[in-house]
Write a protein that holds these residues in place. Structure first.
Motif, mmCIF file in Angstrom:
data_model
loop_
_atom_site.group_PDB
_atom_site.id
_atom_site.type_symbol
_atom_site.label_atom_id
_atom_site.label_comp_id
_atom_site.label_asym_id
_atom_site.label_seq_id
_atom_site.Cartn_x
_atom_site.Cartn_y
_atom_site.Cartn_z
ATOM 1 N N SER A 153 0.943 -1.237 0.043
ATOM 2 C CA SER A 153 -0.154 0.017 -0.104
ATOM 3 C C SER A 153 0.919 1.357 0.073
ATOM 4 O O SER A 153 1.468 1.537 1.000
ATOM 5 C CB SER A 153 -0.925 0.160 1.244
ATOM 6 N N ASN A 154 0.858 1.711 -1.239
ATOM 7 C CA ASN A 154 1.978 2.944 -1.104
ATOM 8 C C ASN A 154 1.756 3.685 -2.598
ATOM 9 O O ASN A 154 0.653 3.771 -3.343
ATOM 10 C CB ASN A 154 3.303 2.214 -1.315
ATOM 11 N N VAL A 155 2.683 4.351 -2.957
ATOM 12 C CA VAL A 155 2.345 5.312 -4.300
ATOM 13 C C VAL A 155 2.129 4.319 -5.564
ATOM 14 O O VAL A 155 1.536 4.822 -6.351
ATOM 15 C CB VAL A 155 3.818 6.026 -4.508
ATOM 16 N N GLN A 156 2.702 3.147 -5.357
ATOM 17 C CA GLN A 156 2.731 2.247 -6.661
ATOM 18 C C GLN A 156 1.570 1.392 -6.701
ATOM 19 O O GLN A 156 0.756 1.009 -7.490
ATOM 20 C CB GLN A 156 3.905 1.505 -6.965
ATOM 21 N N PHE A 157 1.150 0.849 -5.496
ATOM 22 C CA PHE A 157 0.221 -0.103 -5.091
ATOM 23 C C PHE A 157 -1.251 0.419 -4.469
ATOM 24 O O PHE A 157 -0.947 0.957 -3.401
ATOM 25 C CB PHE A 157 0.635 -1.252 -4.301
ATOM 26 N N GLY A 158 -2.221 -0.087 -5.013
ATOM 27 C CA GLY A 158 -3.682 0.418 -4.287
ATOM 28 C C GLY A 158 -4.644 0.886 -5.353
ATOM 29 O O GLY A 158 -4.161 1.285 -6.555
ATOM 30 N N GLU A 159 -5.710 1.279 -5.157
ATOM 31 C CA GLU A 159 -6.792 1.967 -6.001
ATOM 32 C C GLU A 159 -6.333 3.278 -6.280
ATOM 33 O O GLU A 159 -5.996 4.101 -5.823
ATOM 34 C CB GLU A 159 -8.045 1.992 -4.999
ATOM 35 N N GLY A 160 -6.668 3.217 -7.631
ATOM 36 C CA GLY A 160 -6.261 4.430 -8.391
ATOM 37 C C GLY A 160 -4.996 4.413 -9.165
ATOM 38 O O GLY A 160 -4.566 4.947 -10.127
ATOM 39 N N GLY A 161 -4.150 3.412 -8.618
ATOM 40 C CA GLY A 161 -2.783 3.109 -9.247
ATOM 41 C C GLY A 161 -1.780 4.267 -9.116
ATOM 42 O O GLY A 161 -1.768 5.188 -8.309
ATOM 43 N N ALA A 162 -0.502 4.113 -9.758
ATOM 44 C CA ALA A 162 0.415 5.266 -9.568
ATOM 45 C C ALA A 162 0.040 6.812 -9.820
ATOM 46 O O ALA A 162 0.442 7.531 -9.406
ATOM 47 C CB ALA A 162 1.704 4.913 -10.136
ATOM 48 N N GLY A 163 -0.780 6.724 -10.883
ATOM 49 C CA GLY A 163 -1.242 8.301 -11.344
ATOM 50 C C GLY A 163 -1.894 8.922 -10.322
ATOM 51 O O GLY A 163 -2.173 10.071 -10.360
ATOM 52 N N THR A 164 -2.582 8.109 -9.103
ATOM 53 C CA THR A 164 -3.241 9.136 -7.830
ATOM 54 C C THR A 164 -2.300 9.871 -7.464
ATOM 55 O O THR A 164 -2.617 11.058 -6.997
ATOM 56 C CB THR A 164 -3.828 7.876 -6.961
ATOM 57 N N PHE A 165 -1.025 9.541 -7.267
ATOM 58 C CA PHE A 165 -0.013 10.356 -6.453
ATOM 59 C C PHE A 165 0.906 10.982 -7.572
ATOM 60 O O PHE A 165 1.886 10.367 -7.579
ATOM 61 C CB PHE A 165 0.745 9.619 -5.439
ATOM 62 N N SER A 166 0.135 11.880 -8.324
ATOM 63 C CA SER A 166 1.002 12.333 -9.356
ATOM 64 C C SER A 166 0.383 13.832 -9.884
ATOM 65 O O SER A 166 -0.162 14.403 -8.998
ATOM 66 C CB SER A 166 1.168 11.567 -10.879
ATOM 67 N N ASP A 167 0.811 14.228 -10.985
ATOM 68 C CA ASP A 167 0.123 15.661 -11.200
ATOM 69 C C ASP A 167 -1.176 15.627 -11.876
ATOM 70 O O ASP A 167 -2.059 16.261 -11.930
ATOM 71 C CB ASP A 167 1.112 16.229 -12.332
ATOM 72 N N GLY A 168 -1.540 14.240 -12.042
ATOM 73 C CA GLY A 168 -2.548 14.011 -12.709
ATOM 74 C C GLY A 168 -3.093 14.653 -14.067
ATOM 75 O O GLY A 168 -4.028 15.030 -14.730
ATOM 76 N N LYS A 169 -1.849 14.493 -14.826
ATOM 77 C CA LYS A 169 -1.970 14.925 -16.360
ATOM 78 C C LYS A 169 -2.853 13.979 -17.355
ATOM 79 O O LYS A 169 -2.547 12.725 -17.174
ATOM 80 C CB LYS A 169 -0.475 15.089 -16.918
ATOM 81 N N LEU A 170 -3.702 14.539 -18.153
ATOM 82 C CA LEU A 170 -4.530 13.881 -19.006
ATOM 83 C C LEU A 170 -4.250 14.354 -20.528
ATOM 84 O O LEU A 170 -5.359 14.490 -21.238
ATOM 85 C CB LEU A 170 -5.915 14.426 -18.555
ATOM 86 N N TYR A 171 -3.312 14.291 -20.856
ATOM 87 C CA TYR A 171 -2.758 14.696 -22.285
ATOM 88 C C TYR A 171 -2.025 13.471 -22.864
ATOM 89 O O TYR A 171 -1.053 12.962 -21.982
ATOM 90 C CB TYR A 171 -2.474 15.866 -22.504
ATOM 91 N N SER A 172 -2.138 13.340 -24.042
ATOM 92 C CA SER A 172 -1.033 12.191 -24.680
ATOM 93 C C SER A 172 -0.921 12.351 -26.110
ATOM 94 O O SER A 172 -1.802 13.124 -26.647
ATOM 95 C CB SER A 172 -1.861 10.700 -24.251
ATOM 96 N N ALA A 263 -3.793 -5.531 -15.831
ATOM 97 C CA ALA A 263 -3.490 -4.194 -15.699
ATOM 98 C C ALA A 263 -2.591 -4.022 -14.500
ATOM 99 O O ALA A 263 -3.099 -3.119 -13.400
ATOM 100 C CB ALA A 263 -4.692 -3.582 -15.484
ATOM 101 N N ILE A 264 -1.644 -4.397 -14.214
ATOM 102 C CA ILE A 264 -0.848 -4.558 -12.935
ATOM 103 C C ILE A 264 0.124 -3.516 -12.714
ATOM 104 O O ILE A 264 0.666 -3.471 -11.915
ATOM 105 C CB ILE A 264 0.115 -6.069 -13.031
ATOM 106 N N GLY A 265 0.180 -2.506 -13.564
ATOM 107 C CA GLY A 265 1.134 -1.452 -13.482
ATOM 108 C C GLY A 265 2.601 -1.800 -13.797
ATOM 109 O O GLY A 265 2.966 -2.846 -13.767
ATOM 110 N N HIS A 266 3.437 -0.902 -13.700
ATOM 111 C CA HIS A 266 4.815 -1.000 -13.996
ATOM 112 C C HIS A 266 5.757 -1.589 -12.719
ATOM 113 O O HIS A 266 7.184 -1.744 -13.085
ATOM 114 C CB HIS A 266 5.499 0.147 -14.665
ATOM 115 N N SER A 267 5.119 -1.698 -11.463
ATOM 116 C CA SER A 267 6.067 -2.158 -10.436
ATOM 117 C C SER A 267 5.834 -3.467 -9.750
ATOM 118 O O SER A 267 6.181 -3.648 -8.774
ATOM 119 C CB SER A 267 5.761 -1.022 -9.429
#
Length: 536
Positions: A153-172, A263-267
């Motif tokens: 349970s940290n920045v990488q693991f948990g509901e919302g994934g790593a993007g939850t603790f980020s800038d929340g950028k939504l462009y690609s 959808a396991i994320g990169h960690s």
């Protein structure tokens, strides 16, 4: 409706300027103009003291022959019929549904896979190894304050994934001909995101807003028949004659399904090892390593916007930099967080990983970004597991260099470029949580990376004056820019050698941020739904 592209107006244009532009451009009267909808708004800041806003508008008309207008402008790329951007579900689950798809992971890819499957009536089971976003936030902030790490349970693991603790950028930069990104943004707005994310060119949300949004999206999935299980790590996948048949959880429970979204994320390195052991086909791919760099936000604002710095439409300025080194390596900025902080993002004990985070306001005094060097598969023998091993080695080394207490190693740019021993913090205070230890960073990365960074930073200073100023802060290490592997899949989004296994998102090597991972999640949900209907 008619779409107008490349509508350019001054930054300080009047409220009625859009209407005047449309009336003149289409040669119509005010009575014939029913509505102006802003589809997109960006800006051109190449002339920083004369910034131009650039709009894409959808215009609704009355008592006008739209076809005649389109014929008149047939040679103009800037006047077109507005496309149909409404999302259309590809399937609907039958009433006698006997199988439920499984979604492993609840980051952006897993979240949108689950949401779309639920909206189509397939009642997915979501397995998330970490905790709910509220409980996870407590664990994450405890780590930043006290250095007490919960590896599940940290920045990488948990509901919302790593993007939850980020800038929340939504462009690609992904191609999106079916406007799936718009569907993502609309779901975010419905969950509480600011409405402006629909049309601004560089939308962001910020951590605090993301937390409440993820909770609301979870409730929607459950209301639609989905089931969400936290603290449920998948220990094993079951394969019978190249077909996935189910999973075993950390408590020993077996859940059967022939359709599993990965959808396991990169960690989730332990899960990757399990997949490799089970024979799921993996390939090595490039990733990057480097440091976080911090400047005062006002330096970046002045550099990008000049006299327009502080304009509320522009907000806090960002940047995007790249330098091609003499060695053939590339150095570039990544995950730039205006008005944010640098945070500890490890998911493993005795390791230091940096990441950037900011709130919606982007009001912190420092700007930060990753400055990273490309690493190719040939650097780790084209072995995806050795790519993970390289990341882990650098993260554990950073832990030792930082004092073996989760503080990060850090150094002023002036000392780093000169190859000097570390001096105390100067004008720019490091924001890293839990804390930093000032050391010589030259031993924290491979020589090729240190050499490339020392070449690139002065080059970046020519683009943004003061970028490589002596007191600028470097904090190490940034290692999880992307996954060092790809879980290969075919055009049907299924693993190339395990039918029914749908790898997606950043961890599988198919996305690079919240928006692209969410779009990938929608595509996978569609593929799963269609395949489940075929089996009926």
């Amino acid at each position: 409706m008619i779409r107008l592209n490349q509508v350019k107006l001054p930054l300080d244009h009047t409220d009625d300027a859009l209407q005047k532009y449309v009336l003149k451009a289409l040669s119509i009267s005010a009575e014939q103009l029913t509505d102006i909808h802003i589809f997109k708004r960006g800006y051109d800041a190449r002339k920083r003291n004369a910034i131009t806003l650039i709009y894409t508008l959808d215009v609704t008309l009355a008592d006008v022959d739209e076809e005649a207008i389109l014929v008149h402008f047939v040679k103009s790329p800037d006047v077109r019929k507005s496309p149909d951007t409404e999302y259309k579900y590809v399937a609907q689950a039958p009433d006698n549904l006997t199988e439920r798809p499984i979604v492993i992971g609840m980051g952006p890819c897993g979240l949108f896979s689950a949401l779309l499957l639920a909206q189509m009536g397939f009642k997915p089971i979501i397995l998330e190894r970490g905790k709910s976003v509220h409980e996870r936030s407590k664990d994450t902030f405890r780590f930043w304050r006290k250095g007490e790490l919960n590896t599940e349970s940290n920045v990488q693991f948990g509901e919302g994934g790593a993007g939850t603790f980020s800038d929340g950028k939504l462009y690609s930069q992904v191609k999106d001909p079916n406007f799936l990104g718009l569907k993502v943004k609309q779901e975010f707005v419905a969950a509480g995101a600011p409405a402006e994310i629909i049309y601004v060119s560089k939308p962001h949300i910020g951590t605090f807003k993301l937390v409440t949004m993820v909770e609301r999206m979870r409730r929607k999935i459950i209301a639609l028949g989905g089931e969400i299980r936290f603290e449920s790590r998948v220990e094993e996948i079951h394969i019978d004659d190249a077909q996935i048949t189910g999973v075993t959880l950390n408590g020993g429970e077996v859940i059967k399904s022939k359709h599993v979204v990965l959808a396991i994320g990169h960690s989730a390195r332990d899960t990757v090892q399990m997949l490799s052991d089970k024979g799921v086909y993996l390939e090595a791919q490039s990733f990057s390593i480097g440091f976080r760099i911090e400047h005062k936000q006002e330096l970046i604002d002045q550099s990008r916007f000049g006299i327009n710095a502080g304009n509320p439409i522009l907000g806090a300025a960002d940047y995007k930099l790249v330098h091609h080194c003499k060695s053939g390596r590339s150095v570039y900025s990544f995950c730039m967080c205006p008005g944010g902080v640098v945070v500890g993002a490890t998911s493993e004990k005795e390791a230091v990983v940096t990441n950037g985070m900011s709130q919606y306001s982007r009001s912190e005094r420092n700007a930060n970004s990753a400055i990273v060097v490309g690493v190719s598969p040939s650097d780790f023998n084209n072995d995806p597991l050795q790519g993970i091993a390289l990341q882990r080695q650098l993260e554990r080394q950073a832990y030792i260099l930082g004092g073996s207490n989760y503080d990060a190693p850090a150094q002023r740019v002036g000392d780093f470029l000169a190859g000097n021993e570390a001096k105390p913090v100067g004008e720019i205070e490091p924001s890293f949580k839990p804390g930093v230890k000032m050391i010589d960073l030259s031993s924290s990365l491979p020589d090729f990376a240190i050499d490339a960074l020392r070449e690139a930073l002065p080059a970046f200073d020519k683009k943004i004056r003061g970028f490589a100023a002596a007191d600028t802060m470097l904090t190490g290490v940034e290692t999880r820019t992307s996954s060092p592997l790809q879980i290969k899949r075919g055009r049907d989004y299924q693993s190339v050698n395990v039918k029914g296994l749908y790898p997606g998102g950043e961890g599988a090597g198919y996305a690079g941020g919240i928006l692209s991972a969410s779009i990938d999640g929608i595509k996978i949900a569609e593929a799963v739904a269609l395949d489940m209907l075929l089996e009926k």
